[in-house]
Write an enzyme that holds these catalytic residues in place. Sequence first.
Site, PDB file in Angstrom:
ATOM      1  N   HIS A   1       0.831  -1.206   0.000  1.00  7.62           N
ATOM      2  CA  HIS A   1       0.000   0.000   0.000  1.00  7.62           C
ATOM      3  C   HIS A   1       0.868   1.259   0.000  1.00  7.62           C
ATOM      4  O   HIS A   1       1.551   1.550   0.987  1.00  7.62           O
ATOM      5  CB  HIS A   1      -0.894  -0.033   1.244  1.00  7.62           C
ATOM      6  CG  HIS A   1      -1.849   1.103   1.345  1.00  7.62           C
ATOM      7  ND1 HIS A   1      -1.769   2.057   2.334  1.00  7.62           N
ATOM      8  CD2 HIS A   1      -2.917   1.428   0.583  1.00  7.62           C
ATOM      9  CE1 HIS A   1      -2.756   2.924   2.194  1.00  7.62           C
ATOM     10  NE2 HIS A   1      -3.461   2.569   1.127  1.00  7.62           N
TER      11      HIS A   1
ATOM     12  N   HIS B   1      -0.870  10.118  -3.237  1.00  5.21           N
ATOM     13  CA  HIS B   1      -2.134   9.578  -2.742  1.00  5.21           C
ATOM     14  C   HIS B   1      -3.339  10.463  -3.006  1.00  5.21           C
ATOM     15  O   HIS B   1      -4.446   9.975  -3.211  1.00  5.21           O
ATOM     16  CB  HIS B   1      -2.049   9.290  -1.239  1.00  5.21           C
ATOM     17  CG  HIS B   1      -3.312   8.701  -0.685  1.00  5.21           C
ATOM     18  ND1 HIS B   1      -4.160   9.395   0.149  1.00  5.21           N
ATOM     19  CD2 HIS B   1      -3.899   7.498  -0.894  1.00  5.21           C
ATOM     20  CE1 HIS B   1      -5.195   8.636   0.448  1.00  5.21           C
ATOM     21  NE2 HIS B   1      -5.054   7.478  -0.163  1.00  5.21           N
TER      22      HIS B   1
END
Length: 326
Positions: A33, A75
Amino acid sequence: MKSISLFLIGLLLVSCKPSKKEIYMNPKIVIAHRGASGYLPEHTLEAKAMAHAMNADFIEQDLVLSKDDIPIVIHDIYLDDVTDVATKFSTRKREDNRFYVIDFTFDELKTLQVTERFNPKTGEQFYPNRFPKGKGSFKLHSFQEEIELIQGLNLSTGKNIGIYPEIKEPAFHQKEGKNLTKIVLKVLADYGYKTKKDKCILQCFDAKELEKIRKELKSDLFLVQLIEFPEETKQLAHFATYADGIGPWYRQILSEKTDNKFTFTSLVSDAHKLGLKVHPYTFRADALNEFSNFNEMMQTLLIDANVDGAFSDFPDLVVNFLKDKK
């Protein structure tokens, strides 16, 4: 350079070279992630190199566009919680006091220093025990640069680690007059990612956009519908008409805990009946919430709930856990 030394640290973590078949055939996949973001600032090339060395099956890339239409790995559509943009370009914020990636050219973005995620209002580091904020020398990079790193490491190590890009905020980009999805699909095709066999999983929270990717843009990639809200768990049958899997928040899988044992919702079994894989997010060893330790979290979700993979900031811990379960 400090960034190069960190890059080498990641590579030194390789203990063996698993065969391509072994990695590709893992029944439960480990998705790094934002890279190995539990150890290095998220979405930096150093974090991606470390994730590759840790033998994650896939490495994630969140994608937004620069002013000059370069897909940037970051992100959010914002810059001010992971870079020093407020210091270097103090006059470039919008009316909401946020700094947007889309307002900067790629060359301008390259001048920014990337750091561990922090609250832009207070300056406080979000995860206090991770890589110290403001230390090191980390930079933003393009999607193309990351693909070349991963493909290069695959070649030099003999591995076959995949990519797991996310189309971020497509509606926002459209309002700004940009088509993020088409640009990303072209980059993927240029680098050989066109079908479900090409070790690429494409994800998005926007259901209309992901459906468009399959039905209008005719993509044959493996598609994962990310879900966040409770009402979305009732739309699995529709998701199955265009997606190959779902990516739920892990708490949508949990029902309750009694006598130190969890019970589960029907989400995983319902998805499996429709032929959908389930890749929940996010496994964090330093944000356990309802779990007493990280091992309990992995056992509960990966084994007891029988999900098909997991997003984790700590891919090495998940890789080792699954290895011990074989």
